[in-house]
Write a protein that holds these residues in place. Sequence first.
Motif, PDB file in Angstrom:
ATOM      1  N   TYR A  42       1.086  -1.265  -0.040  1.00 49.16           N
ATOM      2  CA  TYR A  42       0.085   0.035   0.014  1.00 49.16           C
ATOM      3  C   TYR A  42       0.837   1.173   0.200  1.00 49.16           C
ATOM      4  N   ARG A  43       1.868   1.181   0.683  1.00 47.90           N
ATOM      5  CA  ARG A  43       2.962   2.418   0.805  1.00 47.90           C
ATOM      6  C   ARG A  43       3.447   2.564  -0.489  1.00 47.90           C
ATOM      7  N   ASP A  44       3.470   1.794  -1.443  1.00 46.50           N
ATOM      8  CA  ASP A  44       3.923   2.061  -2.913  1.00 46.50           C
ATOM      9  C   ASP A  44       2.617   3.110  -3.686  1.00 46.50           C
ATOM     10  N   LEU A  45       1.354   2.674  -3.356  1.00 48.05           N
ATOM     11  CA  LEU A  45       0.423   3.666  -3.909  1.00 48.05           C
ATOM     12  C   LEU A  45       0.616   5.268  -3.265  1.00 48.05           C
ATOM     13  N   VAL A  46       1.278   5.271  -1.995  1.00 48.90           N
ATOM     14  CA  VAL A  46       1.197   6.480  -1.210  1.00 48.90           C
ATOM     15  C   VAL A  46       2.333   7.330  -2.031  1.00 48.90           C
ATOM     16  N   VAL A  47       3.343   6.476  -2.269  1.00 47.64           N
ATOM     17  CA  VAL A  47       4.261   7.045  -2.714  1.00 47.64           C
ATOM     18  C   VAL A  47       4.141   7.594  -4.261  1.00 47.64           C
ATOM     19  N   ALA A  48       3.467   6.889  -5.022  1.00 51.12           N
ATOM     20  CA  ALA A  48       2.957   7.258  -6.398  1.00 51.12           C
ATOM     21  C   ALA A  48       2.190   8.463  -6.387  1.00 51.12           C
ATOM     22  N   ARG A  49       1.396   8.876  -5.352  1.00 51.07           N
ATOM     23  CA  ARG A  49       0.367   9.571  -5.083  1.00 51.07           C
ATOM     24  C   ARG A  49       1.105  11.074  -4.738  1.00 51.07           C
ATOM     25  N   GLN A  50       2.389  10.994  -4.313  1.00 52.60           N
ATOM     26  CA  GLN A  50       3.061  12.161  -3.575  1.00 52.60           C
ATOM     27  C   GLN A  50       3.367  13.022  -4.681  1.00 52.60           C
ATOM     28  N   THR A  51       3.049  14.310  -4.326  1.00 51.35           N
ATOM     29  CA  THR A  51       3.445  15.549  -5.533  1.00 51.35           C
ATOM     30  C   THR A  51       4.461  16.270  -5.185  1.00 51.35           C
ATOM     31  N   ASN A  52       5.449  15.860  -4.428  1.00 58.93           N
ATOM     32  CA  ASN A  52       6.664  16.567  -4.192  1.00 58.93           C
ATOM     33  C   ASN A  52       7.770  15.962  -4.780  1.00 58.93           C
ATOM     34  N   ARG A  53       7.639  15.093  -5.776  1.00 56.13           N
ATOM     35  CA  ARG A  53       8.815  14.553  -6.210  1.00 56.13           C
ATOM     36  C   ARG A  53       9.939  15.460  -7.118  1.00 56.13           C
ATOM     37  N   GLU A  54      10.916  15.507  -6.828  1.00 53.87           N
ATOM     38  CA  GLU A  54      11.899  16.393  -7.527  1.00 53.87           C
ATOM     39  C   GLU A  54      12.421  15.655  -8.476  1.00 53.87           C
ATOM     40  N   GLN A  55      12.683  14.318  -8.629  1.00 56.02           N
ATOM     41  CA  GLN A  55      13.481  13.869  -9.924  1.00 56.02           C
ATOM     42  C   GLN A  55      12.865  12.345 -10.001  1.00 56.02           C
ATOM     43  N   PRO A  56      13.103  11.853 -10.909  1.00 55.90           N
ATOM     44  CA  PRO A  56      12.542  10.294 -11.367  1.00 55.90           C
ATOM     45  C   PRO A  56      12.905   9.565 -10.108  1.00 55.90           C
ATOM     46  N   ARG A  57      12.136   8.617  -9.677  1.00 57.87           N
ATOM     47  CA  ARG A  57      12.549   7.656  -8.724  1.00 57.87           C
ATOM     48  C   ARG A  57      12.001   6.216  -9.016  1.00 57.87           C
ATOM     49  N   VAL A  58      12.941   5.332  -9.022  1.00 61.55           N
ATOM     50  CA  VAL A  58      12.514   3.980  -9.319  1.00 61.55           C
ATOM     51  C   VAL A  58      11.593   3.248  -8.179  1.00 61.55           C
ATOM     52  N   PRO A  59      10.523   2.901  -8.278  1.00 55.12           N
ATOM     53  CA  PRO A  59       9.450   2.567  -7.022  1.00 55.12           C
ATOM     54  C   PRO A  59       9.856   1.046  -6.788  1.00 55.12           C
ATOM     55  N   LEU A  60       9.220   0.864  -5.615  1.00 55.15           N
ATOM     56  CA  LEU A  60       9.076  -0.474  -4.702  1.00 55.15           C
ATOM     57  C   LEU A  60      10.016  -0.734  -4.012  1.00 55.15           C
ATOM     58  N   SER A  61       9.931  -1.331  -2.925  1.00 59.16           N
ATOM     59  CA  SER A  61      11.038  -1.738  -1.652  1.00 59.16           C
ATOM     60  C   SER A  61      11.326  -3.260  -1.748  1.00 59.16           C
ATOM     61  N   ASP A  62      10.249  -3.938  -2.422  1.00 63.65           N
ATOM     62  CA  ASP A  62      10.360  -5.428  -2.231  1.00 63.65           C
ATOM     63  C   ASP A  62      10.548  -6.179  -3.162  1.00 63.65           C
ATOM     64  N   GLY A  63      11.749  -6.754  -3.024  1.00 65.88           N
ATOM     65  CA  GLY A  63      12.242  -7.826  -4.255  1.00 65.88           C
ATOM     66  C   GLY A  63      13.280  -8.825  -3.975  1.00 65.88           C
ATOM     67  N   ALA A  64      13.352  -9.772  -4.761  1.00 69.03           N
ATOM     68  CA  ALA A  64      14.327 -10.693  -4.677  1.00 69.03           C
ATOM     69  C   ALA A  64      14.997 -11.000  -6.291  1.00 69.03           C
ATOM     70  N   GLY A  65      16.375 -11.357  -6.084  1.00 68.39           N
ATOM     71  CA  GLY A  65      16.906 -11.694  -7.296  1.00 68.39           C
ATOM     72  C   GLY A  65      18.496 -12.485  -6.937  1.00 68.39           C
ATOM     73  N   ASP A  66      18.917 -12.627  -7.944  1.00 69.75           N
ATOM     74  CA  ASP A  66      20.423 -13.192  -7.804  1.00 69.75           C
ATOM     75  C   ASP A  66      21.635 -12.237  -7.858  1.00 69.75           C
ATOM     76  N   ILE A  67      22.503 -12.559  -7.176  1.00 69.94           N
ATOM     77  CA  ILE A  67      23.798 -11.963  -7.237  1.00 69.94           C
ATOM     78  C   ILE A  67      24.572 -12.301  -8.662  1.00 69.94           C
ATOM     79  N   VAL A  68      24.843 -11.326  -9.371  1.00 66.98           N
ATOM     80  CA  VAL A  68      25.288 -11.536 -10.604  1.00 66.98           C
ATOM     81  C   VAL A  68      26.915 -10.841 -10.900  1.00 66.98           C
ATOM     82  N   ASP A  69      27.271  -9.966  -9.962  1.00 67.42           N
ATOM     83  CA  ASP A  69      28.328  -9.456 -10.104  1.00 67.42           C
ATOM     84  C   ASP A  69      28.755  -8.707  -8.654  1.00 67.42           C
TER      85      ASP A  69
END
Lengths: 335, 335, 335, 335
Positions: A42-69
């Motif tokens: 839900y927090r990601d909706l709140v972030v998307a709705r914020q009006t004071n973004r000064e620069q582009p921002r990559v969204p989402l906090s939660d993820g998983a992946g592989d170490i490749v380097d």
Amino acid sequence: MKTFQLHPQIVGADALHLVNKDKPVLRDGEVLVKMRAASLNYRDLVVARQTNREQPRVPLSDGAGDIVDRHPSATRFNINDRVIPFFYPDWIEGSPSAKKQQRALGGSIDGVLTEYLAVHETALAKMPEHLTYAEAATLPCAGVTAWHALFERSPIVPGSTVSMLGTGGLSTFALQFAKAAGARVAVVSGSEEKWAEARSRGADYLVNYKTTPEWSKKLLDWTNGEGVQNVLDAGGPRTLDQSLAAARVGGNVSVMGILGGVEGAVGPMPILLKQLNVRGIYVGSGEMLSRLTQFLAVNKIHPVINSMFAFDDAPQAYLALEKAQHVGKIVISFD
Amino acid sequence: MKTFQLHPQIVGADALHLVNKDKPVLRDGEVLVKMRAASLNYRDLVVARQTNREQPRVPLSDGAGDIVDRHPSATRFNINDRVIPFFYPDWIEGSPSAKKQQRALGGSIDGVLTEYLAVHETALAKMPEHLTYAEAATLPCAGVTAWHALFERSPIVPGSTVSMLGTGGLSTFALQFAKAAGARVAVVSGSEEKWAEARSRGADYLVNYKTTPEWSKKLLDWTNGEGVQNVLDAGGPRTLDQSLAAARVGGNVSVMGILGGVEGAVGPMPILLKQLNVRGIYVGSGEMLSRLTQFLAVNKIHPVINSMFAFDDAPQAYLALEKAQHVGKIVISFD
Amino acid sequence: MKTFQLHPQIVGADALHLVNKDKPVLRDGEVLVKMRAASLNYRDLVVARQTNREQPRVPLSDGAGDIVDRHPSATRFNINDRVIPFFYPDWIEGSPSAKKQQRALGGSIDGVLTEYLAVHETALAKMPEHLTYAEAATLPCAGVTAWHALFERSPIVPGSTVSMLGTGGLSTFALQFAKAAGARVAVVSGSEEKWAEARSRGADYLVNYKTTPEWSKKLLDWTNGEGVQNVLDAGGPRTLDQSLAAARVGGNVSVMGILGGVEGAVGPMPILLKQLNVRGIYVGSGEMLSRLTQFLAVNKIHPVINSMFAFDDAPQAYLALEKAQHVGKIVISFD
Amino acid sequence: MKTFQLHPQIVGADALHLVNKDKPVLRDGEVLVKMRAASLNYRDLVVARQTNREQPRVPLSDGAGDIVDRHPSATRFNINDRVIPFFYPDWIEGSPSAKKQQRALGGSIDGVLTEYLAVHETALAKMPEHLTYAEAATLPCAGVTAWHALFERSPIVPGSTVSMLGTGGLSTFALQFAKAAGARVAVVSGSEEKWAEARSRGADYLVNYKTTPEWSKKLLDWTNGEGVQNVLDAGGPRTLDQSLAAARVGGNVSVMGILGGVEGAVGPMPILLKQLNVRGIYVGSGEMLSRLTQFLAVNKIHPVINSMFAFDDAPQAYLALEKAQHVGKIVISFD
């Protein structure tokens, strides 16, 4: 590499747009993670709705992946290790502080909705072996928040009562975790069509807050008038009055979300009269994530995934979250 | 009424003899409990072997029964309520003290191997509804000790590692409780014929201390060299060296029994070097018994009964305990 | 720059020899500290006596100095900041672990008896403003150990009883800290000539362990037979039996030193019978050092310095420590 | 014997009237206390103003006196022992519960403004020897509340910051206790004429809430922008917003009084965003009173008495309290 960004001048889910960027260059102590899945809060909706973004921002906090380097100075993980980035890269362990919470993925710094993420090796947990990337991607925010509320501050006593609001991602986690730790659980949910699923996960009692706006009374009945020992409140200012009313004398109330909005005020007298412990829970530390993954592995718990979207369909995932008709988590798979 | 007593001049199980006494007269605040079952602990053998008994003593601390009468001033329970007397009638709650532990059933005061017991109404817990008298009779000493070690002092974190010694009553409880609370459990047991049963109750790992006297090394392997977070030691001075060796840095070691005898000394350096928390656990309070009964009820846990004896056959129950070949508890049923 | 090293082939204080080395080159995140003072602990004698040194080692863990240079990536401190290095550079906060305790100044890695020390900026605390370098140099090992035992694990309750052994650096800290936190303090000391000084620092009760080898009985008397709530034991295996005997039911015993040697074994039955909490305390984290410095500043506490030696006279400081006739700390001043 | 009662039909201080009653007859376990002094709390004004009194009620919870008689079954105290009755006779120890808090002196049951009081022997603490009756009479409500907030739930760390509101009885206690335990203390007080006295008791910082309604900002300045670790709020709903604003991330806020009235609501978002621990403190247990008396004895602390009234002048004492211009406590001496 492909990356989603929130546009500085656009507010809401429309702010999301796909760009091509160079892979990040690793700095001292950093590893490169090829993201394989991400999940929404839900927090990601709140972030998307914020009006004071000064620069582009990559969204989402939660993820998983592989170490490749990895940078030559980074030695903690190996290539191909499956990892989960911390919500707060600087809150490794211990008590919270303003400094530790300053940088948060997908909020104050760029997040995980990107093909490759550079992250310091101290800000990653190993994935539990029994989970898929999609499952592991649900943990850093919602999973850790539920864990933190239940087990890190005056941990729940097995056999004691726990109540929670809703059947979304956070509450589904809390239900699963509390049952696996031997608690007695009530779920306050307005969607009776989801009750069967909650029951199948062990819910001992269900209350409909739509038909019973004073649902605290039902929870008092459930506990023979005594009140609930551990009340989890993910609703915020608008539900907290009922949560305080539902708690037993000396009980714990966790303030852990704002699903009902940030506006509103609460009469604090029950805190005094019932000597409550009201604790703010705002995600948690990397150590908490590590303890959570250990707990999931030992108890073979799988996060509940509501629906999966492809990477390019991330905007649809946002729309699905806005409808709030899900049980469990909404996940974006990168494959 | 029929009552067993330990004879002052006889040492060992032979000291047990059956007498007829008047029913107790109730004093202020007391209720009369018709005992329906009792259970044995290793401690009861130790008591029977003591040579300094000055007067006959009714043995056994652990039992369950029905309230059949109450003094007019006693209002907490109703006639026919099913109840369990506390091990220490004066340790209701809070920290231990010499004063709270002075009176102990079947030790410094008369115990429960009797048809009728007068007990103050503040020294009783309600039986969980899902248990039989025989099952409930196993809780006050062994059940509370296991509960106390696991959940009352720096409670185990769900998902963390727990180890325990043996497959007797205390360890079987600890195994059941730790698994129901989401822990990862190792059992150190010399009787491989009982391993299947321990596995069926959730044991994640088993070690044979007879074939591996340095069993701590196996527990270090089990934890990837890190050591066990919560070591339960029911053996006493002769097993504690291995228990300290098995614990992880900063881990907890519960000293909770003397199955290996009271003689022996321990090198304390691991306590310092690994910054251990070594805690003595000597049964527990009435509040702990109440929390335990709540936990059993919520999780529908049934104590494991090894064998049942009739009231008149109490001496045989002692002999069975001495053989120490049981899994679970030895119970005397009064019906 | 001038540096003392312990020679690999020499055992004891003679191992100390002065060499000239190049100033360290700063790596990522590091600052350069010009050491201004260092202090000795009993542990430093133990290190000097070790026979398994494979290479020269700069001794001593405890010191204070000025930041005179920093790597461009180090931003936490400014030039001229007065700082104290952590005993364990990697134990920043939280629970101990083998990994966090692996590197220790003057033990497994080079220490502070050197003109210039390169140290990561996360492994330093700011000096309290009211202290001299000599005073601040006494804190990392002895000060933190006393703080850890008193305030970090089940903190002492103001007004409760605390006992400690001796009048050396560690015990003098414990006495000062416990009194400033409102406790009632007994000191067990064999040197009656130092009692006046202990009394002047607030000691409420003194016992001579030489004339009363069973000094635990005196502490029982002092507490009306109840026993001491918080027993600090810096003696190790040879004093721990008395410490266990002196503790009250449910009391805390901190195992925090080995002044009496590492040999010996202890009868653990009092741990069980009195339900003690026996905790190993092996220095502490950087956060503990920070909390300690804050405490000293608020309460204007000055460490007690027994004697000061010049840098070149470091070997004499070792000899003074070996005589063990000091109250307070032995310090080496670099100016 | 002479007794004051609050008249059922009169509201406010006028409700107080003096009657003659028979001395109480002792029941099982009770002792008779000849009261020697009593003290007033703001709560006693609230009780006097209540309009729903069904029967006459002896007011006041706080007093001290001598044991002059005891039921044969009462053995804990001797005749002439100087004692202090507990605020809640049934909250002996442990966590609060509705049942333990049901009976409160001078509220739901008769209080101490009477020559003789019959009380169960388990509901009394021994007076510290260094206190007068007048001083001891100040402890059960205000003293225990301050103690509870500071030392019983996540005890303050010595050296950490504490703030409190006002210079009345409760805050004066909190100031004395916090300083004796080594804390750094700010007092928020609108009466600058009382600041010198607060400073003489060790207050490190003072803020005027009248001239600075947003006094939380001053407390942020005082802590270099970090916020206060332990905020004591005795004001209630109207001051809690500022208290929440003054707390540091992860800090503790004790809700312990209603000096500003019971009306009002509070925005709870800071609880979430700063992960605060907000705890209701409503007096405390008998064990807390015992620990407090031990603390006062060890540290030779004397409660601050503002003014003394004779027993017959009790109504004037109420008027003095209503003016709220006092530092310290208003006491009624019975001699």
